[in-house]
Each structure stands twice: as structure tokens, then as C-alpha cells.
Scaffold this motif. Structure first.
Motif, PDB file in Angstrom:
ATOM      1  N   LYS A 134      -7.405  -5.674   2.300  1.00  0.00           N
ATOM      2  CA  LYS A 134      -7.448  -4.240   3.329  1.00  0.00           C
ATOM      3  C   LYS A 134      -8.409  -4.842   4.481  1.00  0.00           C
ATOM      4  O   LYS A 134      -7.903  -4.345   5.798  1.00  0.00           O
ATOM      5  CB  LYS A 134      -8.169  -2.872   2.979  1.00  0.00           C
ATOM      6  CG  LYS A 134      -8.045  -1.861   4.280  1.00  0.00           C
ATOM      7  CD  LYS A 134      -8.601  -0.269   3.519  1.00  0.00           C
ATOM      8  CE  LYS A 134      -8.937   1.066   4.017  1.00  0.00           C
ATOM      9  NZ  LYS A 134      -8.961   1.789   3.624  1.00  0.00           N
ATOM     10  N   ASN A 179     -11.516  -6.120  -7.217  1.00  0.00           N
ATOM     11  CA  ASN A 179     -10.836  -5.339  -6.492  1.00  0.00           C
ATOM     12  C   ASN A 179     -10.637  -5.851  -5.506  1.00  0.00           C
ATOM     13  O   ASN A 179     -10.502  -5.763  -4.033  1.00  0.00           O
ATOM     14  CB  ASN A 179     -11.495  -3.835  -6.196  1.00  0.00           C
ATOM     15  CG  ASN A 179     -10.789  -3.155  -5.137  1.00  0.00           C
ATOM     16  OD1 ASN A 179      -9.636  -2.980  -5.487  1.00  0.00           O
ATOM     17  ND2 ASN A 179     -11.684  -1.883  -4.560  1.00  0.00           N
ATOM     18  N   GLN A 210      -9.043  -3.909  -1.745  1.00  0.00           N
ATOM     19  CA  GLN A 210     -10.325  -3.358  -0.882  1.00  0.00           C
ATOM     20  C   GLN A 210     -10.394  -4.448  -0.371  1.00  0.00           C
ATOM     21  O   GLN A 210     -10.729  -4.675   0.930  1.00  0.00           O
ATOM     22  CB  GLN A 210     -11.384  -3.103  -2.260  1.00  0.00           C
ATOM     23  CG  GLN A 210     -12.613  -2.511  -0.904  1.00  0.00           C
ATOM     24  CD  GLN A 210     -13.578  -1.787  -1.740  1.00  0.00           C
ATOM     25  OE1 GLN A 210     -14.290  -1.814  -3.003  1.00  0.00           O
ATOM     26  NE2 GLN A 210     -14.634  -1.169  -1.538  1.00  0.00           N
ATOM     27  N   ARG A 224       0.974  -1.240  -0.389  1.00  0.00           N
ATOM     28  CA  ARG A 224      -0.010  -0.247  -0.684  1.00  0.00           C
ATOM     29  C   ARG A 224       1.087   1.228  -0.164  1.00  0.00           C
ATOM     30  O   ARG A 224       0.412   2.255   0.130  1.00  0.00           O
ATOM     31  CB  ARG A 224      -1.278  -0.286   1.068  1.00  0.00           C
ATOM     32  CG  ARG A 224      -1.239  -1.460   1.211  1.00  0.00           C
ATOM     33  CD  ARG A 224      -2.866  -1.543   2.526  1.00  0.00           C
ATOM     34  NE  ARG A 224      -3.557  -0.112   2.317  1.00  0.00           N
ATOM     35  CZ  ARG A 224      -3.818   0.730   3.219  1.00  0.00           C
ATOM     36  NH1 ARG A 224      -2.922   0.622   4.755  1.00  0.00           N
ATOM     37  NH2 ARG A 224      -5.248   0.786   3.192  1.00  0.00           N
ATOM     38  N   PHE A 231      -4.819   2.235  -5.571  1.00  0.00           N
ATOM     39  CA  PHE A 231      -5.045   2.700  -4.999  1.00  0.00           C
ATOM     40  C   PHE A 231      -6.280   1.797  -4.073  1.00  0.00           C
ATOM     41  O   PHE A 231      -7.248   0.738  -5.282  1.00  0.00           O
ATOM     42  CB  PHE A 231      -5.988   3.934  -5.772  1.00  0.00           C
ATOM     43  CG  PHE A 231      -5.808   5.265  -5.354  1.00  0.00           C
ATOM     44  CD1 PHE A 231      -5.632   5.856  -5.082  1.00  0.00           C
ATOM     45  CD2 PHE A 231      -4.303   5.050  -6.599  1.00  0.00           C
ATOM     46  CE1 PHE A 231      -4.661   7.413  -5.097  1.00  0.00           C
ATOM     47  CE2 PHE A 231      -3.700   6.302  -7.114  1.00  0.00           C
ATOM     48  CZ  PHE A 231      -4.009   7.283  -6.119  1.00  0.00           C
ATOM     49  N   ASP A 232      -6.765   1.612  -2.598  1.00  0.00           N
ATOM     50  CA  ASP A 232      -7.414   0.784  -1.929  1.00  0.00           C
ATOM     51  C   ASP A 232      -8.468   0.849  -2.929  1.00  0.00           C
ATOM     52  O   ASP A 232      -9.813  -0.679  -2.746  1.00  0.00           O
ATOM     53  CB  ASP A 232      -7.486   0.762  -0.918  1.00  0.00           C
ATOM     54  CG  ASP A 232      -5.868   0.214  -0.117  1.00  0.00           C
ATOM     55  OD1 ASP A 232      -5.406  -0.372  -0.986  1.00  0.00           O
ATOM     56  OD2 ASP A 232      -6.150   0.285   1.075  1.00  0.00           O
ATOM     57  N   LEU A 233      -9.346   2.010  -3.312  1.00  0.00           N
ATOM     58  CA  LEU A 233     -11.039   2.424  -2.781  1.00  0.00           C
ATOM     59  C   LEU A 233     -11.010   1.743  -4.740  1.00  0.00           C
ATOM     60  O   LEU A 233     -11.961   1.178  -4.862  1.00  0.00           O
ATOM     61  CB  LEU A 233     -11.048   3.914  -2.588  1.00  0.00           C
ATOM     62  CG  LEU A 233     -12.302   4.102  -2.911  1.00  0.00           C
ATOM     63  CD1 LEU A 233     -13.431   3.714  -1.937  1.00  0.00           C
ATOM     64  CD2 LEU A 233     -12.967   6.114  -3.135  1.00  0.00           C
ATOM     65  N   THR A 234     -10.993   2.144  -5.608  1.00  0.00           N
ATOM     66  CA  THR A 234     -11.037   1.525  -6.965  1.00  0.00           C
ATOM     67  C   THR A 234     -10.130   0.309  -7.791  1.00  0.00           C
ATOM     68  O   THR A 234     -11.001  -0.066  -7.656  1.00  0.00           O
ATOM     69  CB  THR A 234     -10.515   3.110  -8.050  1.00  0.00           C
ATOM     70  OG1 THR A 234      -8.974   3.452  -7.527  1.00  0.00           O
ATOM     71  CG2 THR A 234     -11.465   4.313  -7.550  1.00  0.00           C
TER      72      THR A 234
END
Length: 551
Positions: free
Chosen positions: A221, A215, A218, A122, A170-173
Motif C-alpha cells: 500500500k 504484513n 501494508q 485489494r 485486509f491491509d491493516l492486519t
């Protein structure tokens, strides 16, 4: 060894000794073999000192100090392998030095480094990709415009390339952002002309991601921090498992030592009773059958002693091996005192178990991993679209400086589609399998939670009962010992028969075994309860340990 100190007085006159009279002292050490007349290669140590009578007291003090020194050295040699351990000391030694403790530490370190790797993914990463040198000499196909045809021509070329990039996930996308720079060099060799070129990308900024795909960032995480938290609690859980095994080995050895001591005492007691029986048989106080029974008891006692000795050696070897001690170590155990009375309610134990037991975190991890697999197979069964865009500058020149002079803008936009047309139900089958596995996981977790809660409640009930059993076992041991001593005295004076004596002895031995078993069950249940809840009910605190020493 037997240590003897001889003192010889030599005086020149038999009357009053003059001032120059002397003492001669000899200090010798004889081994057991020498004492029994066996040959030995050892040389007795003799020290002879002559002194005046005025120094007699000083010499005596000197010899006494020397004697203490030899006794200390001999005692250290003879008893270096003898250790006395209590239950608490044995547990502390096991959780620190046993092979199981070593395994638990390494299992924790595996999870620790996996968590570190997750965090590293990350963070921005800097990567250098390069082809330092590539030389080619071959025939290649070229188009001849004069002849309007393709022809093979010999070609020699030298090529070098390098790319330095910084990327961030990027974790979100689930996309990746990058900044990079490139430099390339190419030189061609030919019979007519040689030429070289530099190509550069001074800077380029870009972003790429899957629009409808899975993804993984995500999900990681959510799962990876949970796995590391579970690993820390699992390490404490493993330490309590080691404590349980230590208790089992401890009381197995304690029982073997007790059986050995009882067998040894029984040999002495049966021999004594047989001699008494012989004397009483002479005055017709007992029958010949009773005398033969006493002799049989003496023979059986010696046989039992031999078996007890073998069992003790095996239990001793297992105990010291588990603690990772020297195999020749002889351990004398110190049984724990009568434990304190602790009132533990099932509700309190269940609350601590749900909060601290690593199994509950493992169940949560199983659910998240099953959900992740459903999401992955579901999205892979549909069409996928990938998108990437980059903006930068590039230039080509014959020299290095020119490759970075007045660069031109470089724009790249890419959209890719992956559409499954016919796969004969493979993707759909994988998605259905993942959903069915999720349902199975839910049912399995419910059953495991129910079994764990039942185990906690039953352990609490057993523990509370064991506290009363210890009191009863202790009282029974006192009564059985007193009854045996009284019966033995009455048998010696002829007021008790042989059957009463044998029954009393068996009751005493059974009471001793029951007392040790009650202690074992108490501590096993207590440490099992600690393992299931990771809570110390004696100190009323959560179990914890500093893990920095292992990192």
C-alpha cells in the motif's frame, strides 16, 4: 524531364485563312536519357487536336491545364521523398514515432498494469475450485474387524467436488476474510452393495492471519502508488531524453549539410580563383608557386567535397532512421531562430527538480523497499503464530435435497506456531544483511541526490552562458562572412595575397561551425534542463501529457 510544347499551323491557303482553317497541336514529354540520345523504352506522349480558329483560345486554355496537371504529377513523383523539418517538428515526430518512443510507451504500460493488479488484489475476489470428476479403481487397505487385521480390498469409487469462495484481504492486519460454500459427491461400487453420498457446506464464514509475521499488504500500500506516480513522471522524462537525442541528431545533420554546402561552394570558388590565377600568371602578377597552390586548393576542395558528401549521407541515414522514417527520405533542415533570452536561477531549477524529477521518487522507493526487507527478515527470524477461525454449516445425505436439509453447525478454530530452534544463525544473518543493505542504500541515495543537484546547477549555469555565446557566434559569423567577401574581391583585383584569402576562408568556415555548435549546445542544455526539472521555462508551466490514450 524536359517538357516541350510544339504548335504547328496548317492552313489550306497561304492567304487569308478561311473559317475552316485548323490548328494541330502536339504535346510530347522527353526524358533526360532521350535528350542525350540514349535509348529508352518509354513512348513519347503526343496529343493532336484539330479545331476551328474560333476555338483557338479554348484549346490553348485546355492545353495549359493539361500541362499543369502533368507538372503536378511529375513533381509529386520526383519529390515525394523530400521533407523539410524544423527542430520543433523533428522533436514532435521523434517523441511520437521513434523506436525509443515506442519503448517508453510500453514501459509505462508495464507499470500501469502492475498498478492495476495491485488495486485488483485489494478488491474482493470470487474463486471457483472444482474437481468435476475423479474415478478410482485400485486396491486399498481396510481394517477387518472380524479378523482383527488390515487387509487389501478392491475398491471402485467416483468422486466430484466444488467450492465457491469470496475472499477479501485486509491491509491493516494482513489477514484474509472469506465466505465460501462447498458441495461434494461420492459413489462407491462393490460386488455386494453400491452406495452414494452428498456432502454440503451451504455457507461458511472464516478469517485467517499471521499474528506476528510479515504484513506484505501494508508495505504494498505504501510502495505501489509511489511506483505508479514515478512511472508517469518517468514517461515524461523519457520523452525529454528522446528530445535530447533528436537535437543531437538534428544538429549533426545540420553540420553535415553545412559542411557539404561549404565544400560545394569551395569547389566553385577554388576553380574560379585558379582560372583567375592562370590569367594573372600570364602577366606575371603572381608567381608559379602561388599558381600551383591555387591548383592544389582546387584539388583539395574536390576531395573535401567527396568526403562531405559521404558524411552527409551517413548523417541523413542516422537522422531518418532515428525518426523511424523511410530510409530513402531526404530531409532539408530549417535551423531554429535565435532563441529568446531566459533568466533561470539555480534555486528555481532545484525546486522544480525536487518536486517533479522521477529520480527523487525512485530514491524514496529504494528506501521503502530496503525498510520492507529489514522488516521481513526481522520478523521471519522470530517465532511466528498463525490463527484461523471459521463458522458454518454442513450435512451429509444420500440424495442432493437431503444434503441441504437441517444442516449441522460446523466450527473450526486453529492456532499454529512456528518456532525456530536451531538454524545455525541463518535467520540472524539475513536480518543483519538487510540492515547493512539499508545503510548502504541511505548513503547511496545521499550521493545520488548530491550528484543530481550538482547536475541541475551546472546545467543552469551552462545554459545561461550559452545565451551569450550565441550572440557572439552570430556576430562572428557576420564579420567573418563580410571579411571573406572583401578579401576575395581584393584578391581578384590583385590587392590581396593568397595567404590572406586562405586565412579569411578558414575563419568564415570556422565561424559557421561555431554558430551551429552554439545553437546545438543551447538547445541541448535547455532540453536537458527540461528533463531534469520536468518544467517548461519558456511557457512557465509543468510538463504534462494525457496518458489516457495509452491505457
Amino acid at each position: 524531364m524536359v517538357i516541350k510544347l510544339f504548335k504547328c499551323l496548317k492552313m489550306k491557303n497561304n492567304t487569308n485563312p478561311p473559317s475552316n482553317s485548323t490548328f494541330t497541336h502536339t504535346f510530347s514529354i522527353n526524358t533526360e536519357a532521350q535528350r542525350h540520345g540514349e535509348s529508352t523504352n518509354s513512348v513519347p506522349l503526343s496529343l493532336c487536336v484539330k479545331t476551328n480558329l474560333d476555338d483557338t483560345i479554348l484549346i490553348a486554355i485546355w492545353y495549359k491545364s493539361l500541362l499543369c496537371l502533368f507538372l503536378f504529377c511529375l513533381g509529386g513523383t520526383l519529390f515525394a521523398q523530400s521533407v523539410k523539418l524544423s527542430l520543433t517538428e523533428s522533436i514532435d515526430l521523434a517523441v511520437d514515432s521513434s523506436l525509443q518512443a515506442f519503448r517508453a510507451k510500453n514501459m509505462y504500460m508495464v507499470s500501469y498494469w502492475a498498478y492495476r493488479s495491485f488495486h485488483a488484489k485489494r478488491l474482493p475476489s470470487l474463486t471457483l475450485r472444482t474437481i468435476p470428476l475423479e474415478y478410482r479403481r485400485d486396491f486399498t487397505k481396510r481394517y477387518d474387524s472380524n479378523e482383527n487385521m488390515d487387509v487389501y480390498r478392491q475398491q471402485q469409487s467416483l468422486y466430484s467436488h466444488g467450492n465457491l469462495s469470496i475472499s477479501q484481504n485486509f491491509d491493516l492486519t494482513g489477514g484474509t476474510f472469506f465466505i465460501d460454500s462447498e458441495l461434494g459427491y461420492m459413489q462407491n461400487f462393490s460386488n455386494s452393495d453400491n452406495y452414494s453420498q452428498f456432502s454440503s457446506v451451504p455457507i461458511r464464514i472464516g478469517y485467517s492471519q499471521s499474528l506476528f509475521g510479515f504484513n506484505g499488504f501494508q508495505w504494498d500500500k505504501k510502495i505501489e502508488p509511489l511506483k505508479y506516480t514515478k512511472a508517469k513522471k518517468q514517461f515524461l522524462y523519457s520523452r525529454e531524453e528522446i528530445s535530447e537525442t533528436t537535437i543531437l541528431n538534428f544538429f549533426t545533420l545540420a553540420m553535415a549539410q553545412m559542411e557539404y554546402d561549404m565544400a560545394k561552394d569551395n569547389v566553385s570558388s577554388s576553380d574560379t580563383l585558379y582560372r583567375i590565377g592562370q590569367e594573372r600568371q600570364k602577366i606575371a602578377s603572381i608567381s608559379q608557386a602561388d599558381l600551383l597552390t591555387l591548383k592544389l586548393d582546387a584539388v583539395n576542395a574536390r576531395n573535401t567535397f567527396k568526403h562531405a558528401e559521404i558524411s552527409l549521407k551517413r548523417a541523413m541515414f542516422s537522422f531518418v532512421s532515428f525518426l523511424n522514417m523511410d530510409k530513402e527520405t531526404q530531409v532539408a533542415l530549417e535551423l531554429p531562430d535565435r532563441p529568446e533570452n531566459i533568466e533561470i536561477s539555480p534555486g528555481e531549477a532545484l525546486e522544480h527538480a525536487r518536486q517533479y524529477n522521477p529520480d527523487y521518487l525512485a530514491y524514496k522507493q529504494e528506501m521503502l523497499e530496503a525498510d520492507r526487507e529489514v522488516d521481513k527478515t526481522k520478523k521471519s527470524s522470530n517465532f511466528d503464530a498463525s490463527f484461523s477461525v471459521s463458522v458454518g454449516f454442513n450435512q451429509v445425505a444420500a440424495d442432493f435435497q437431503g444434503a441441504y436439509r437441517k444442516p449441522l453447525q460446523q466450527d473450526v478454530v486453529s492456532l499454529g506456531l512456528t518456532i525456530p530452534l536451531v538454524d545455525w544463525g541463518v535467520r540472524k544473518g539475513r536480518a543483519n544483511m538487510a540492515r547493512n543493505n539499508l545503510n548502504v542504500t541511505k548513503i547511496s541515495i545521499q550521493q545520488k541526490e548530491s550528484n543530481l543537484e550538482q547536475d541541475v546547477v551546472m546545467t543552469v549555469n551552462d545554459f545561461n552562458i550559452q545565451q551569450d555565446l550565441i550572440s557572439s557566434a552570430e556576430e562572428a559569423l557576420e564579420l567573418a562572412t563580410l571579411a571573406y567577401n572583401v578579401t576575395k574581391e581584393r584578391f581578384i583585383i590583385g590587392k590581396a595575397d593568397l595567404n590572406s584569402l586562405t586565412l579569411s576562408l578558414n575563419r568564415q568556415n570556422s565561424a559557421q561551425r561555431n554558430y551551429i555548435s552554439a545553437l546545438q549546445n543551447y538547445w541541448l542544455n535547455y532540453y536537458k534542463l527540461r528533463k531534469l526539472t520536468l518544467f517548461d521555462f519558456l511557457r512557465q508551466e509543468v510538463l504534462s501529457i494525457s496518458l489516457n490514450q495509452y491505457q
